[in-house]
Motif scaffolding. Structure first.
Motif, PDB file in Angstrom:
ATOM      1  N   LYS A  29       0.825  -1.207   0.000  1.00  0.00           N
ATOM      2  CA  LYS A  29       0.000   0.000   0.000  1.00  0.00           C
ATOM      3  C   LYS A  29       0.860   1.258   0.000  1.00  0.00           C
ATOM      4  N   PHE A  30       1.999   1.173   0.677  1.00  0.00           N
ATOM      5  CA  PHE A  30       2.932   2.296   0.763  1.00  0.00           C
ATOM      6  C   PHE A  30       4.359   1.757   0.699  1.00  0.00           C
ATOM      7  N   VAL A  31       5.234   2.537   0.107  1.00  0.00           N
ATOM      8  CA  VAL A  31       6.664   2.267   0.229  1.00  0.00           C
ATOM      9  C   VAL A  31       7.218   3.303   1.198  1.00  0.00           C
ATOM     10  N   THR A  32       7.783   2.834   2.288  1.00  0.00           N
ATOM     11  CA  THR A  32       8.283   3.725   3.335  1.00  0.00           C
ATOM     12  C   THR A  32       9.807   3.751   3.278  1.00  0.00           C
ATOM     13  N   PHE A  33      10.369   4.904   3.562  1.00  0.00           N
ATOM     14  CA  PHE A  33      11.801   5.123   3.363  1.00  0.00           C
ATOM     15  C   PHE A  33      12.453   5.776   4.568  1.00  0.00           C
ATOM     16  N   ASP A  34      13.679   5.384   4.804  1.00  0.00           N
ATOM     17  CA  ASP A  34      14.635   6.245   5.490  1.00  0.00           C
ATOM     18  C   ASP A  34      15.067   7.311   4.491  1.00  0.00           C
ATOM     19  N   CYS A  35      15.346   8.512   4.964  1.00  0.00           N
ATOM     20  CA  CYS A  35      15.739   9.581   4.045  1.00  0.00           C
ATOM     21  C   CYS A  35      17.250   9.778   3.995  1.00  0.00           C
ATOM     22  N   TYR A  36      17.861  10.130   5.130  1.00  0.00           N
ATOM     23  CA  TYR A  36      19.270  10.507   5.146  1.00  0.00           C
ATOM     24  C   TYR A  36      20.179   9.287   5.010  1.00  0.00           C
ATOM     25  N   GLY A  37      20.975   9.283   3.975  1.00  0.00           N
ATOM     26  CA  GLY A  37      21.840   8.149   3.685  1.00  0.00           C
ATOM     27  C   GLY A  37      21.247   7.257   2.619  1.00  0.00           C
ATOM     28  N   THR A  38      19.939   7.009   2.700  1.00  0.00           N
ATOM     29  CA  THR A  38      19.265   6.162   1.726  1.00  0.00           C
ATOM     30  C   THR A  38      18.876   6.958   0.487  1.00  0.00           C
ATOM     31  N   LEU A  39      18.199   8.076   0.681  1.00  0.00           N
ATOM     32  CA  LEU A  39      17.770   8.938  -0.427  1.00  0.00           C
ATOM     33  C   LEU A  39      18.665  10.174  -0.533  1.00  0.00           C
ATOM     34  N   THR A  40      18.775  10.907   0.552  1.00  0.00           N
ATOM     35  CA  THR A  40      19.638  12.098   0.597  1.00  0.00           C
ATOM     36  C   THR A  40      21.078  11.688   0.862  1.00  0.00           C
ATOM     37  N   ASP A  41      22.001  12.280   0.131  1.00  0.00           N
ATOM     38  CA  ASP A  41      23.423  12.029   0.347  1.00  0.00           C
ATOM     39  C   ASP A  41      23.826  12.716   1.648  1.00  0.00           C
ATOM     40  N   PHE A  42      23.804  11.952   2.729  1.00  0.00           N
ATOM     41  CA  PHE A  42      23.969  12.468   4.083  1.00  0.00           C
ATOM     42  C   PHE A  42      25.456  12.668   4.354  1.00  0.00           C
ATOM     43  N   ASP A  43      25.935  13.879   4.139  1.00  0.00           N
ATOM     44  CA  ASP A  43      27.367  14.142   4.070  1.00  0.00           C
ATOM     45  C   ASP A  43      27.952  14.580   5.406  1.00  0.00           C
ATOM     46  N   MET A  44      27.646  13.875   6.465  1.00  0.00           N
ATOM     47  CA  MET A  44      28.240  14.181   7.767  1.00  0.00           C
ATOM     48  C   MET A  44      29.759  14.024   7.724  1.00  0.00           C
ATOM     49  N   ALA A  45      30.226  12.998   7.024  1.00  0.00           N
ATOM     50  CA  ALA A  45      31.673  12.788   6.949  1.00  0.00           C
ATOM     51  C   ALA A  45      32.334  13.957   6.233  1.00  0.00           C
ATOM     52  N   GLY A  46      31.747  14.408   5.119  1.00  0.00           N
ATOM     53  CA  GLY A  46      32.310  15.534   4.394  1.00  0.00           C
ATOM     54  C   GLY A  46      32.294  16.806   5.210  1.00  0.00           C
ATOM     55  N   ALA A  47      31.190  17.032   5.926  1.00  0.00           N
ATOM     56  CA  ALA A  47      31.096  18.230   6.768  1.00  0.00           C
ATOM     57  C   ALA A  47      32.165  18.213   7.855  1.00  0.00           C
ATOM     58  N   THR A  48      32.406  17.047   8.429  1.00  0.00           N
ATOM     59  CA  THR A  48      33.424  16.912   9.470  1.00  0.00           C
ATOM     60  C   THR A  48      34.809  17.165   8.889  1.00  0.00           C
ATOM     61  N   ARG A  49      35.056  16.629   7.712  1.00  0.00           N
ATOM     62  CA  ARG A  49      36.353  16.836   7.070  1.00  0.00           C
ATOM     63  C   ARG A  49      36.578  18.299   6.704  1.00  0.00           C
ATOM     64  N   ARG A  50      35.514  18.992   6.336  1.00  0.00           N
ATOM     65  CA  ARG A  50      35.667  20.402   5.970  1.00  0.00           C
ATOM     66  C   ARG A  50      36.079  21.258   7.162  1.00  0.00           C
ATOM     67  N   ILE A  51      35.768  20.802   8.356  1.00  0.00           N
ATOM     68  CA  ILE A  51      36.146  21.559   9.558  1.00  0.00           C
ATOM     69  C   ILE A  51      37.504  21.122  10.105  1.00  0.00           C
ATOM     70  N   TYR A  52      37.736  19.806  10.152  1.00  0.00           N
ATOM     71  CA  TYR A  52      38.914  19.283  10.847  1.00  0.00           C
ATOM     72  C   TYR A  52      39.997  18.754   9.916  1.00  0.00           C
TER      73      TYR A  52
END
Length: 221
Positions: free
Chosen positions: A6-29
């Motif tokens: 009836k519905f397809v349910t999703f995780d968003c961050y990492g699955t659909l959105t390119d969740f760039d926590m690693a890149g953000a961390t690298r840009r600072i440190y």
């Protein structure tokens, strides 16, 4: 026979959105640490984010700040609250993985799409708008007062949709945040998007796809 939920349910961050926590961390440190220490900081930051969401709900800015502070302490790096805020404020700017818009739009032509995300309402709208497909319903951790992998969000999602766990397909790139809980709640139809975040774990009974371009075929589309 191909299962048509009836519905397809999703995780968003990492699955659909390119969740760039690693890149953000690298840009600072990145200029402060060599590659080995930088990689370790990124791993610890991710691990502490998971640990931070296992308790009572708190704003995601606090999740990020607490996790980054703990990771910095563990790695002998000076923590500044403004760095955590900078990472948090990047989130709405992140767009989808390149494979997402076309595959997602094809599924949306036939089956309503639902997102259950560990997000704040002020963040998620921008990320969803970039996905390139209509989303029927979005539920956030802020809405339900609980973060995945805790069960409350999944239960609230099923209640909001007025259906049972056997009537949806849940799609995620993460076992620890999504697919283990989905399995425990009786969501039999699950799809693992293998983006390299975690190793395969066949115990949890899922269909594996490389990216969202493979999702329409799961439903015979």
């Amino acid at each position: 026979m191909t299962f048509r939920p009836k519905f397809v349910t999703f995780d968003c961050y990492g699955t659909l959105t390119d969740f760039d926590m690693a890149g953000a961390t690298r840009r600072i440190y990145g200029t402060l640490l060599d590659e080995a220490r930088m990689a370790q900081l990124v791993r610890h930051f991710a691990a502490y984010r998971l640990d931070e969401v296992l308790g009572a709900w708190k704003p995601y800015a606090e999740v990020v700040a607490n996790a980054l502070e703990r990771a910095c302490r563990n790695n002998g790096v000076a923590f500044r609250p403004e760095d955590a805020r900078r990472i948090y404020e990047e989130v709405p700017s992140w767009g989808p993985h390149p494979d997402v818009p076309a595959g997602l739009a094809r599924v949306a032509e036939e089956i309503p799409l639902v997102i259950l995300s560990n997000a704040m309402n002020s963040q998620i709208a921008s990320n969803v708008a970039k996905l390139g497909a209509p989303v029927f319903k979005v539920l956030t951790a802020e809405d339900v007062g609980s973060y995945k992998p805790r069960m409350k969000g999944f239960e609230a999602m099923l209640d909001a949709l007025g259906c049972g766990p056997e009537e949806v397909t849940h799609v995620s790139s993460s076992f620890r945040y999504d697919l283990m809980t989905a399995y425990d709640l009786g969501i039999r139809s699950k799809v693992w998007v293998n983006r390299g975040h975690e190793p395969a774990n066949p115990f949890y009974e899922y269909r594996e796809i490389r990216d969202i371009s493979g999702l329409p075929a799961v439903f015979g589309l």
